[in-house]
Design an enzyme around this catalytic site. Structure first.
Site, mmCIF file in Angstrom:
data_model
loop_
_atom_site.group_PDB
_atom_site.id
_atom_site.type_symbol
_atom_site.label_atom_id
_atom_site.label_comp_id
_atom_site.label_asym_id
_atom_site.label_seq_id
_atom_site.Cartn_x
_atom_site.Cartn_y
_atom_site.Cartn_z
ATOM 1 N N LYS A 130 8.420 -17.394 18.040
ATOM 2 C CA LYS A 130 7.821 -17.374 19.379
ATOM 3 C C LYS A 130 6.453 -16.714 19.274
ATOM 4 O O LYS A 130 6.288 -15.756 18.507
ATOM 5 C CB LYS A 130 8.714 -16.611 20.362
ATOM 6 N N ASP B 140 9.915 -13.221 17.074
ATOM 7 C CA ASP B 140 8.534 -13.103 17.570
ATOM 8 C C ASP B 140 7.543 -12.968 16.423
ATOM 9 O O ASP B 140 7.771 -12.184 15.479
ATOM 10 C CB ASP B 140 8.411 -11.846 18.448
ATOM 11 N N GLU C 10 2.845 -15.572 21.791
ATOM 12 C CA GLU C 10 2.348 -15.371 23.156
ATOM 13 C C GLU C 10 0.973 -16.003 23.344
ATOM 14 O O GLU C 10 0.153 -15.970 22.428
ATOM 15 C CB GLU C 10 2.240 -13.863 23.450
ATOM 16 N N GLU D 27 7.101 -15.237 31.755
ATOM 17 C CA GLU D 27 7.384 -13.825 32.044
ATOM 18 C C GLU D 27 6.594 -13.342 33.263
ATOM 19 O O GLU D 27 5.370 -13.502 33.337
ATOM 20 C CB GLU D 27 7.050 -12.953 30.818
ATOM 21 N N ASP E 170 9.510 -8.734 19.819
ATOM 22 C CA ASP E 170 8.722 -7.574 19.377
ATOM 23 C C ASP E 170 8.856 -6.423 20.374
ATOM 24 O O ASP E 170 8.314 -5.335 20.157
ATOM 25 C CB ASP E 170 7.256 -7.949 19.122
ATOM 26 N N SER E 171 9.619 -6.637 21.460
ATOM 27 C CA SER E 171 9.996 -5.530 22.344
ATOM 28 C C SER E 171 10.734 -4.463 21.539
ATOM 29 O O SER E 171 10.884 -3.320 21.992
ATOM 30 C CB SER E 171 10.881 -6.032 23.485
HETATM 31 O O1 KIV Z 1 9.796 -9.283 22.920
HETATM 32 C C1 KIV Z 1 10.576 -9.658 23.807
HETATM 33 O O2 KIV Z 1 11.653 -9.098 24.028
HETATM 34 C C2 KIV Z 1 10.185 -10.804 24.628
HETATM 35 C C3 KIV Z 1 10.998 -11.071 25.850
HETATM 36 C C4 KIV Z 1 10.619 -10.131 26.912
HETATM 37 C C5 KIV Z 1 10.883 -12.487 26.290
HETATM 38 O O3 KIV Z 1 9.244 -11.456 24.332
#
Ligand code: KIV
Length: 284
Positions: A113, A83, A115, A182, A44-45
């Protein structure tokens, strides 16, 4: 190249380092996949490095689906992890499983994924129970930026260090196949990696994790608003695109583009017909 599966990733622990990079679009996925990356993370970056938001809290399920589909079209062998975005796994178990399922069935990801630590164990358990592999993510969790107050190293105090070790163990017990660490001090990340049987993949967590992940836009110098200390920049795409754009502008202004190589021409017969028909003025 052989297809990477969840089992391949798990087997690499203590044998071979795992490589993971973010991808948000078809051409990048294709390049990274061809280069041999183990895991493509549709992170989600993307909210920050592709969509230009201040942080990742604006990213929606529809954004994630759109980009995960594109990445899956560009990838043949890498494992694709997508994500779950902000609040997509906090509004009840049914909603959580539905959202994770969409990333798999519509987005064609292989795993999701999410968090968080103790507070997301129920979700990890439920998603894996539905047959969807889950990667955990602890330490600096960018979706909680408003709670954390900034992008700071996590686990510096004794209590925080103990909490992170415990969270990693509980996330493994809940059924996750791997976990992202992280922004965690190197010594603590090593301890966490050694405390679990699933692979720990670090970002800003030192060399002793079972693998490494970076945001590709940081790695290739495509995002300059913020470059964290843990990033190694392997290329400067920003400069390459800037230079190419400036040269293009000059070429167009100086009528050097398009040149002979970039044009299409009518045949002599077609030209003659158009001329005779009064459509083209120029004589041949
Ligand atoms: O969203 C993302 O790119 C991430 C990485 C920083 C692990 O979660």
């Amino acid at each position: 190249m052989k297809k990477i599966t969840i089992e391949t990733i798990k087997r690499k622990k203590n044998k071979e380092k795992i490589t993971m990079l973010t991808a948000y679009d078809y051409p990048t996925a294709e390049i990274l996949d061809n280069a041999g990356i183990d895991i493509l993370l549709v992170g989600d970056s993307l909210g920050m490095v592709v969509l230009g938001y201040e942080d990742t809290t604006k990213v929606t399920m529809e954004d994630m689906l759109h980009h995960t589909k594109a990445v899956s079209r560009g990838s043949n062998h890498s494992l694709i992890v997508a994500d779950l975005p902000f609040l997509s796994y906090h509004l009840g178990i049914t909603e959580t499983i539905k959202n994770a399922g969409r990333l798999i069935s519509e987005g064609n990801a292989h795993a999701v994924k999410l968090e968080g630590g103790i507070t997301v164990l129920k979700q990890i358990h439920a998603i894996t129970g539905a047959g969807i592999p889950v990667m955990g993510h602890i330490g600096l969790t960018p979706q909680s930026i408003n709670q954390l107050g900034g992008y700071y190293i996590q686990g510096k105090s004794e209590n925080d260090a103990k909490r992170l070790i415990n969270e990693a163990i509980e996330i493994e017990k809940a059924g996750a196949f791997a976990i992202v660490l992280e922004c965690i001090p190197t010594e603590l990340a090593k301890k966490i990696s050694e405390s679990i049987k699933i692979p720990a993949i670090g970002i800003g967590a030192g060399p002793d994790c079972d693998g490494q992940v970076l945001v590709t836009h940081d790695l290739v110098g495509f995002y300059s608003r913020m470059v964290p200390k843990f990033v190694k920049q392997y290329a400067n795409i920003n400069q390459v695109i800037y230079n190419a754009t400036q040269t293009y502008i000059l070429d167009v202004k100086n009528k050097e583009f398009p040149s002979h190589d970039h044009m299409f021409h009518l045949s002599i017969e077609a030209l003659k017909k158009l001329h005779d028909g009064g459509i083209l003025d120029e004589s041949i």
